[in-house]
Design a protein around this motif. Structure first.
Motif, mmCIF file in Angstrom:
data_model
loop_
_atom_site.group_PDB
_atom_site.id
_atom_site.type_symbol
_atom_site.label_atom_id
_atom_site.label_comp_id
_atom_site.label_asym_id
_atom_site.label_seq_id
_atom_site.Cartn_x
_atom_site.Cartn_y
_atom_site.Cartn_z
ATOM 1 N N TRP A 11 85.712 29.929 48.650
ATOM 2 C CA TRP A 11 85.606 29.572 47.232
ATOM 3 C C TRP A 11 86.766 28.684 46.796
ATOM 4 O O TRP A 11 86.593 27.763 46.016
ATOM 5 C CB TRP A 11 85.552 30.840 46.379
ATOM 6 C CG TRP A 11 84.217 31.514 46.414
ATOM 7 C CD1 TRP A 11 83.056 31.013 46.924
ATOM 8 C CD2 TRP A 11 83.902 32.810 45.911
ATOM 9 N NE1 TRP A 11 82.036 31.922 46.781
ATOM 10 C CE2 TRP A 11 82.530 33.033 46.162
ATOM 11 C CE3 TRP A 11 84.640 33.805 45.291
ATOM 12 C CZ2 TRP A 11 81.879 34.207 45.794
ATOM 13 C CZ3 TRP A 11 83.980 34.973 44.918
ATOM 14 C CH2 TRP A 11 82.628 35.175 45.168
ATOM 15 N N LEU A 12 87.964 28.979 47.295
ATOM 16 C CA LEU A 12 89.119 28.141 46.968
ATOM 17 C C LEU A 12 88.909 26.727 47.503
ATOM 18 O O LEU A 12 89.181 25.739 46.811
ATOM 19 C CB LEU A 12 90.393 28.745 47.551
ATOM 20 C CG LEU A 12 91.665 27.891 47.408
ATOM 21 C CD1 LEU A 12 91.967 27.597 45.947
ATOM 22 C CD2 LEU A 12 92.849 28.572 48.081
ATOM 23 N N LEU A 13 88.414 26.617 48.730
ATOM 24 C CA LEU A 13 88.183 25.298 49.315
ATOM 25 C C LEU A 13 87.100 24.535 48.543
ATOM 26 O O LEU A 13 87.195 23.317 48.361
ATOM 27 C CB LEU A 13 87.786 25.437 50.782
ATOM 28 C CG LEU A 13 88.831 26.067 51.713
ATOM 29 C CD1 LEU A 13 88.372 25.973 53.166
ATOM 30 C CD2 LEU A 13 90.202 25.431 51.536
ATOM 31 N N ALA A 42 87.797 19.325 42.829
ATOM 32 C CA ALA A 42 88.946 18.606 42.269
ATOM 33 C C ALA A 42 89.073 17.223 42.899
ATOM 34 O O ALA A 42 89.414 16.243 42.224
ATOM 35 C CB ALA A 42 90.216 19.413 42.478
ATOM 36 N N ARG A 43 88.771 17.132 44.192
ATOM 37 C CA ARG A 43 88.845 15.838 44.884
ATOM 38 C C ARG A 43 87.846 14.848 44.302
ATOM 39 O O ARG A 43 88.127 13.646 44.208
ATOM 40 C CB ARG A 43 88.568 16.045 46.372
ATOM 41 C CG ARG A 43 88.637 14.763 47.194
ATOM 42 C CD ARG A 43 88.293 15.025 48.642
ATOM 43 N NE ARG A 43 86.978 15.643 48.756
ATOM 44 C CZ ARG A 43 86.520 16.219 49.875
ATOM 45 N NH1 ARG A 43 87.286 16.289 50.944
ATOM 46 N NH2 ARG A 43 85.309 16.745 49.910
ATOM 47 N N LYS A 44 86.688 15.328 43.884
ATOM 48 C CA LYS A 44 85.685 14.432 43.295
ATOM 49 C C LYS A 44 86.175 13.847 41.980
ATOM 50 O O LYS A 44 85.804 12.729 41.610
ATOM 51 C CB LYS A 44 84.381 15.201 43.084
ATOM 52 C CG LYS A 44 83.687 15.613 44.382
ATOM 53 C CD LYS A 44 82.439 16.432 44.114
ATOM 54 C CE LYS A 44 81.796 16.886 45.419
ATOM 55 N NZ LYS A 44 80.586 17.719 45.176
ATOM 56 N N LEU A 45 87.008 14.604 41.270
ATOM 57 C CA LEU A 45 87.554 14.102 40.014
ATOM 58 C C LEU A 45 88.656 13.072 40.250
ATOM 59 O O LEU A 45 88.743 12.069 39.549
ATOM 60 C CB LEU A 45 88.104 15.274 39.181
ATOM 61 C CG LEU A 45 87.094 16.313 38.711
ATOM 62 C CD1 LEU A 45 87.805 17.473 38.026
ATOM 63 C CD2 LEU A 45 86.093 15.684 37.751
ATOM 64 N N ASP A 46 89.499 13.346 41.246
ATOM 65 C CA ASP A 46 90.612 12.450 41.545
ATOM 66 C C ASP A 46 91.043 12.717 42.988
ATOM 67 O O ASP A 46 91.704 13.708 43.274
ATOM 68 C CB ASP A 46 91.780 12.686 40.589
ATOM 69 C CG ASP A 46 92.917 11.702 40.787
ATOM 70 O OD1 ASP A 46 92.916 10.989 41.809
ATOM 71 O OD2 ASP A 46 93.824 11.654 39.935
ATOM 72 N N ALA A 47 90.681 11.822 43.900
ATOM 73 C CA ALA A 47 90.958 12.023 45.322
ATOM 74 C C ALA A 47 92.443 12.101 45.624
ATOM 75 O O ALA A 47 92.861 12.742 46.598
ATOM 76 C CB ALA A 47 90.325 10.894 46.138
ATOM 77 N N SER A 48 93.266 11.464 44.792
ATOM 78 C CA SER A 48 94.705 11.454 45.048
ATOM 79 C C SER A 48 95.362 12.797 44.740
ATOM 80 O O SER A 48 96.493 13.051 45.163
ATOM 81 C CB SER A 48 95.383 10.351 44.230
ATOM 82 O OG SER A 48 95.320 10.657 42.831
ATOM 83 N N ARG A 84 98.824 15.360 46.787
ATOM 84 C CA ARG A 84 100.028 15.905 46.161
ATOM 85 C C ARG A 84 99.916 17.430 46.007
ATOM 86 O O ARG A 84 100.584 18.016 45.169
ATOM 87 C CB ARG A 84 100.242 15.265 44.786
ATOM 88 C CG ARG A 84 100.303 13.748 44.814
ATOM 89 C CD ARG A 84 100.759 13.175 43.470
ATOM 90 N NE ARG A 84 99.915 13.597 42.363
ATOM 91 C CZ ARG A 84 98.811 12.952 41.983
ATOM 92 N NH1 ARG A 84 98.408 11.878 42.655
ATOM 93 N NH2 ARG A 84 98.096 13.375 40.963
ATOM 94 N N THR A 85 99.044 18.051 46.822
ATOM 95 C CA THR A 85 98.804 19.492 46.714
ATOM 96 C C THR A 85 99.145 20.183 48.027
ATOM 97 O O THR A 85 98.848 19.681 49.107
ATOM 98 C CB THR A 85 97.330 19.767 46.358
ATOM 99 O OG1 THR A 85 97.020 19.139 45.104
ATOM 100 C CG2 THR A 85 97.071 21.262 46.233
#
Length: 237
Positions: free
Chosen positions: A119-121, A127-133, A137-138
């Motif tokens: 679920w975390l993954l 989140a990557r779909k919103l902003d891949a960058s 930084r995570t």
């Protein structure tokens, strides 16, 4: 006489003492039975019936019954709820993160639950779909025993570019020091169907002052504790 379970045998001893010495008995339930309710603890119908009978005897014999959360109280019946808490001295070990160049998410627990980990993954994938960058930084910091190779493979399969740092088994003090590097904590708790468990580490995380992300139903016992702090979010995928 005060008895607390599990093990349920503590209540058997306390009941006998209360009867022999004619003194009040307080029965405290940290779990439903062993962990799960009687009906889910055994496969044999005779054992289930015996467990139910003993539970009925506890209900009628004990002068007072207490439970660690409302779900267990509802199961036992006519219970006072006395919740767990965090150790104030240990809570003072939490520190503010000093490095804000990387967004760190903390998670801990031995043999991390695979469903919760997935679920975390999935959340990180969204989140990557919103902003891949964001994921560059995570960093995930895990404390506890875990199958690191499987965790790394799961991340690779999803092409997640965030870092994974595993610290292994640490003492309580060392755990707080390691997770003090984080900006948010993730609480992975797959609740078994039909009953709810609230582990002690929930209260440690509440004491951290960090935002808590938890994969739990918004109406669950866990959500009631986390969201009452106004510093956490509970969701179910």
């Amino acid at each position: 006489v005060l008895s607390t379970s599990p093990p349920i045998s503590c209540h058997l001893v306390a009941r006998q003492l209360a009867l022999e010495f004619t003194i009040p008995w307080v029965a405290d339930f940290r779990d439903y039975w062993s962990v799960a309710p009687v009906e889910q603890s055994y496969n044999d119908a005779r054992q289930i019936e015996r467990g139910r009978k003993l539970l009925d005897e506890f209900r009628t014999t004990a002068a007072l019954k207490t439970a660690v959360n409302q779900s267990i109280a509802d199961y036992i019946g006519t219970c006072e709820v006395v919740r767990n808490a965090y150790n104030e001295q240990l809570a003072g070990l939490w520190k503010a993160p000093t490095d804000n160049s990387i967004f760190r998410i903390g998670l801990f627990g031995h043999d991390i639950d695979q469903k919760s980990w997935q679920w975390l993954l999935e959340t990180l994938s969204m989140a990557r779909k919103l902003d891949a960058s964001l994921l560059l930084r995570t960093e995930l910091i895990h404390v506890g025993q875990a199958d690191v190779q499987t965790m790394q493979k799961d991340m690779s399969d999803r092409q997640l570019s965030c870092r994974l740092s595993t610290r292994g088994h640490l003492s309580r003090t060392q755990t707080f020091a390691a997770l003090s590097e984080t900006h948010m904590v993730y609480l992975g708790m797959s609740q078994p169907e039909g009953f709810q468990i609230v582990p002690g580490r929930v209260y440690d995380l509440v004491a951290s002052g960090r935002p808590i992300l938890s994969n739990s139903e918004p109406t669950s016992e866990l959500a009631q504790i986390i969201e009452s702090t106004d510093n956490g979010w509970c969701y179910a995928l």
